[in-house]
Design a protein around this motif. Structure first.
Motif, mmCIF file in Angstrom:
data_model
loop_
_atom_site.group_PDB
_atom_site.id
_atom_site.type_symbol
_atom_site.label_atom_id
_atom_site.label_comp_id
_atom_site.label_asym_id
_atom_site.label_seq_id
_atom_site.Cartn_x
_atom_site.Cartn_y
_atom_site.Cartn_z
ATOM 1 N N GLY A 1 81.182 -14.058 -39.245
ATOM 2 C CA GLY A 1 81.564 -15.419 -39.584
ATOM 3 C C GLY A 1 83.060 -15.638 -39.541
ATOM 4 N N ARG A 2 83.832 -14.610 -39.898
ATOM 5 C CA ARG A 2 85.293 -14.723 -39.896
ATOM 6 C C ARG A 2 85.883 -14.550 -38.497
ATOM 7 N NH1 ARG A 2 88.242 -10.895 -42.396
ATOM 8 N NH2 ARG A 2 89.976 -12.363 -42.585
ATOM 9 N N SER A 3 85.099 -14.058 -37.562
ATOM 10 C CA SER A 3 85.600 -13.877 -36.197
ATOM 11 C C SER A 3 85.801 -15.234 -35.528
ATOM 12 C CB SER A 3 84.617 -13.036 -35.381
ATOM 13 O OG SER A 3 83.482 -13.816 -35.018
ATOM 14 N N ILE A 4 86.396 -15.235 -34.346
ATOM 15 C CA ILE A 4 86.666 -16.473 -33.625
ATOM 16 C C ILE A 4 85.379 -17.200 -33.265
ATOM 17 C CG2 ILE A 4 86.653 -15.522 -31.279
ATOM 18 C CD1 ILE A 4 89.223 -18.005 -32.778
ATOM 19 N N HIS A 5 84.258 -16.499 -33.244
ATOM 20 C CA HIS A 5 82.974 -17.104 -32.877
ATOM 21 C C HIS A 5 82.194 -17.625 -34.079
ATOM 22 C CE1 HIS A 5 83.514 -15.496 -28.855
ATOM 23 N NE2 HIS A 5 83.732 -14.305 -29.377
ATOM 24 N N GLY A 6 82.604 -17.250 -35.299
ATOM 25 C CA GLY A 6 81.777 -17.517 -36.468
ATOM 26 C C GLY A 6 82.136 -18.776 -37.227
ATOM 27 N N HIS A 7 81.366 -19.025 -38.295
ATOM 28 C CA HIS A 7 81.416 -20.285 -39.028
ATOM 29 C C HIS A 7 82.370 -20.279 -40.207
ATOM 30 C CE1 HIS A 7 78.866 -17.822 -41.567
ATOM 31 N NE2 HIS A 7 78.981 -18.721 -42.529
ATOM 32 N N LEU A 8 83.024 -19.158 -40.479
ATOM 33 C CA LEU A 8 83.889 -19.055 -41.654
ATOM 34 C C LEU A 8 85.368 -19.148 -41.271
ATOM 35 C CD1 LEU A 8 82.148 -16.073 -43.489
ATOM 36 C CD2 LEU A 8 82.108 -18.470 -44.183
ATOM 37 N N VAL A 9 86.127 -19.867 -42.103
ATOM 38 C CA VAL A 9 87.582 -19.890 -41.961
ATOM 39 C C VAL A 9 88.146 -19.271 -43.238
ATOM 40 C CG1 VAL A 9 89.615 -21.290 -41.437
ATOM 41 C CG2 VAL A 9 87.361 -22.024 -40.635
ATOM 42 N N VAL A 10 88.163 -17.956 -43.262
ATOM 43 C CA VAL A 10 88.598 -17.206 -44.439
ATOM 44 C C VAL A 10 89.696 -16.249 -44.000
ATOM 45 C CG1 VAL A 10 87.928 -15.570 -46.240
ATOM 46 C CG2 VAL A 10 86.327 -17.362 -45.532
ATOM 47 N N GLY A 11 90.908 -16.452 -44.521
ATOM 48 C CA GLY A 11 92.001 -15.574 -44.117
ATOM 49 C C GLY A 11 93.338 -16.091 -44.573
ATOM 50 N N ASP A 12 94.398 -15.546 -43.972
ATOM 51 C CA ASP A 12 95.744 -15.983 -44.304
ATOM 52 C C ASP A 12 96.093 -17.242 -43.514
ATOM 53 O OD1 ASP A 12 96.580 -15.208 -41.701
ATOM 54 O OD2 ASP A 12 97.169 -13.208 -42.396
ATOM 55 N N ASN B 1 98.144 -17.905 -40.906
ATOM 56 C CA ASN B 1 98.124 -17.854 -39.445
ATOM 57 C C ASN B 1 96.707 -17.697 -38.891
ATOM 58 O OD1 ASN B 1 100.900 -18.203 -39.206
ATOM 59 N ND2 ASN B 1 101.314 -16.000 -39.306
ATOM 60 N N GLN B 2 95.897 -16.845 -39.544
ATOM 61 C CA GLN B 2 94.504 -16.692 -39.109
ATOM 62 C C GLN B 2 93.762 -18.023 -39.208
ATOM 63 O OE1 GLN B 2 93.477 -13.650 -41.950
ATOM 64 N NE2 GLN B 2 93.583 -12.001 -40.430
ATOM 65 N N SER B 3 93.991 -18.740 -40.288
ATOM 66 C CA SER B 3 93.293 -20.002 -40.519
ATOM 67 C C SER B 3 93.756 -21.080 -39.549
ATOM 68 C CB SER B 3 93.509 -20.450 -41.967
ATOM 69 O OG SER B 3 93.040 -19.460 -42.873
ATOM 70 N N VAL B 4 95.049 -21.137 -39.285
ATOM 71 C CA VAL B 4 95.573 -22.098 -38.318
ATOM 72 C C VAL B 4 94.945 -21.860 -36.949
ATOM 73 C CG1 VAL B 4 97.638 -22.801 -37.045
ATOM 74 C CG2 VAL B 4 97.734 -22.547 -39.527
ATOM 75 N N ASP B 5 94.920 -20.599 -36.518
ATOM 76 C CA ASP B 5 94.354 -20.262 -35.204
ATOM 77 C C ASP B 5 92.883 -20.649 -35.116
ATOM 78 O OD1 ASP B 5 96.798 -19.272 -34.420
ATOM 79 O OD2 ASP B 5 96.253 -17.154 -34.704
ATOM 80 N N LYS B 6 92.127 -20.381 -36.178
ATOM 81 C CA LYS B 6 90.690 -20.684 -36.163
ATOM 82 C C LYS B 6 90.458 -22.199 -36.146
ATOM 83 C CE LYS B 6 86.271 -19.294 -36.723
ATOM 84 N NZ LYS B 6 85.890 -18.344 -37.781
ATOM 85 N N ILE B 7 91.192 -22.921 -36.957
ATOM 86 C CA ILE B 7 91.023 -24.369 -37.011
ATOM 87 C C ILE B 7 91.400 -25.001 -35.674
ATOM 88 C CG2 ILE B 7 91.854 -26.495 -38.094
ATOM 89 C CD1 ILE B 7 92.151 -24.836 -40.710
ATOM 90 N N LEU B 8 92.481 -24.566 -35.075
ATOM 91 C CA LEU B 8 92.876 -25.090 -33.767
ATOM 92 C C LEU B 8 91.818 -24.792 -32.705
ATOM 93 C CD1 LEU B 8 96.687 -24.230 -33.743
ATOM 94 C CD2 LEU B 8 95.677 -26.527 -33.721
ATOM 95 N N HIS B 9 91.233 -23.615 -32.779
ATOM 96 C CA HIS B 9 90.171 -23.239 -31.843
ATOM 97 C C HIS B 9 88.970 -24.177 -31.971
ATOM 98 C CE1 HIS B 9 87.429 -20.747 -29.509
ATOM 99 N NE2 HIS B 9 86.615 -20.642 -30.546
ATOM 100 N N VAL B 10 88.591 -24.485 -33.204
ATOM 101 C CA VAL B 10 87.438 -25.355 -33.440
ATOM 102 C C VAL B 10 87.749 -26.790 -33.000
ATOM 103 C CG1 VAL B 10 85.915 -26.298 -35.217
ATOM 104 C CG2 VAL B 10 86.579 -23.902 -35.311
ATOM 105 N N ILE B 11 88.944 -27.246 -33.309
ATOM 106 C CA ILE B 11 89.346 -28.597 -32.896
ATOM 107 C C ILE B 11 89.287 -28.729 -31.380
ATOM 108 C CG2 ILE B 11 91.298 -30.198 -32.761
ATOM 109 C CD1 ILE B 11 92.127 -29.162 -35.563
ATOM 110 N N ASP B 12 89.820 -27.732 -30.698
ATOM 111 C CA ASP B 12 89.843 -27.768 -29.234
ATOM 112 C C ASP B 12 88.431 -27.674 -28.641
ATOM 113 O OD1 ASP B 12 91.343 -27.531 -26.617
ATOM 114 O OD2 ASP B 12 90.258 -25.634 -26.592
#
Length: 345
Positions: free
Chosen positions: A279-290, A292-303
């Motif tokens: 879930g915490r990976s780039i493919h999963g449903h969780l945004v759990v982290g620091d 920079n990790q969270s920014v990267d994941k959110i940007l990935h989902v937005i895109d």
């Protein structure tokens, strides 16, 4: 511009060693403090869920939002969701119009079927009418939102004959979103009606949701709605800390415990750390982290989905209040600005 907000269900904290539940009074007071901080650090919107279970403190989102309206200035305040199938649309509209007046025009409604069924017997509805209730009550809510005087009849309540409904919202009508899970018919209906949709991505691989987004956009376009008005968001489980591995390890027991509590009533297998790590990976449903990790994941989902709104659902398993406050601070002061800055480039 993208809107980044927070959603909560009002989970009460349960001591893992004793099983003792936090008092609902304490949790609701904490929620108001948390919303006040969201407003102060620049979070765009807040959504409050409706549940009728012992492990959630909030059965009436509009009451929490009314209280929050008095201690905030800018943040949008909505439900996440209002279980419209078992609600009276007239009273729901009046309640949220009142929140809108208190907040000077910041109220929203997010209508949904809800992922739990406790409200149906509680308010005297039959689950065999699950789909019909949602369709009829959503139609009435939309009519109330558009017309000052309503004449309407349906199957599940008495007709309205030239009925005025008060109070009216500040701008005459409220933003109404529809929350959906994975039901294609619900997505198509929202697109036909020209309603913004919030997709709940709370498990599995996020890529699996792409066809639903495409169906929604196609239904929107096919029914002649202007793309300038197109709004779509996702709701994803999230939590933030200064150190990614530390926050992941600290949050896992709380998250897993809540997944297992819910799963026990639904026949799910025991929640595993491997599911959480995926879930915490780039493919999963969780945004759990620091940050920079969270920014990267959110940007990935937005895109990936072309979002106009992202909602971080932050209280699954009810982390301690001080940890919630820290996570909200990081989100508002670091994550949101970095995401918005990156999207300008």
């Amino acid at each position: 511009m993208i809107e980044l907000g927070i959603g909560m269900f009002g989970d009460v904290h349960i001591d893992p060693s004793t099983g003792k539940m936090q008092a609902a009074a304490q949790r609701t007071q904490e929620i108001i403090e948390e919303i006040k901080l969201m407003d102060e650090v620049g979070v765009d919107f807040f959504g409050m869920g409706e549940h009728h279970r012992i492990d959630y403190a909030v059965s009436s989102p509009e009451i929490i939002l009314a209280a929050a309206a008095t201690v905030t200035k800018n943040i949008k305040l909505g439900s996440a969701v209002s279980v419209i199938s078992s609600a009276d649309p007239v009273k729901l509209f009046q309640d949220f119009s009142t929140v809108d007046l208190l907040s000077d025009g910041r109220a929203e409604i997010m209508a949904g079927r809800g992922s739990f069924i406790e409200s149906f017997p509680l308010f005297g509805y039959d689950l065999k009418d699950y789909a019909e209730l949602f369709e009829e009550k959503l139609e009435l809510l939309l009519r109330l939102n558009k017309q000052d005087t309503v004449t309407w009849s349906g199957k599940f309540r008495k007709p309205l004959i030239n009925q005025e409904v008060f109070p009216r919202p500040v701008k005459g009508s409220l933003p109404i979103w529809v929350a959906v899970g994975g039901t294609t018919s619900s997505v198509i209906r929202a697109g036909k009606l020209g309603l913004p949709v919030m997709f709940a991505i709370i498990g599995g691989a996020i890529e699996n949701f792409k066809p639903l987004f495409e169906v929604y956009r196609q239904a929107w376009e096919d029914n002649g709605h202007a793309m300038d008005d197109f709004q779509v968001g996702v709701h994803m489980h999230a939590f933030f800390g200064e150190n990614g591995q530390e926050v992941s390890d600290q949050y896992y027991p709380l998250y897993a415990a809540q997944m297992n509590r819910i799963g026990a009533s639904r026949g799910w297998p025991s929640y595993q750390r491997s599911q959480y790590d995926f879930g915490r990976s780039i493919h999963g449903h969780l945004v759990v982290g620091d940050v920079n990790q969270s920014v990267d994941k959110i940007l990935h989902v937005i895109d990936m989905f072309g979002l106009t709104r992202f909602s971080a659902h932050m209280d699954v398993g009810s982390p301690h209040h001080k940890d919630m406050m820290k996570a909200i601070e990081l989100y508002g002061t670091h994550i949101i600005p970095k995401v918005k800055e990156a999207l300008k480039k």
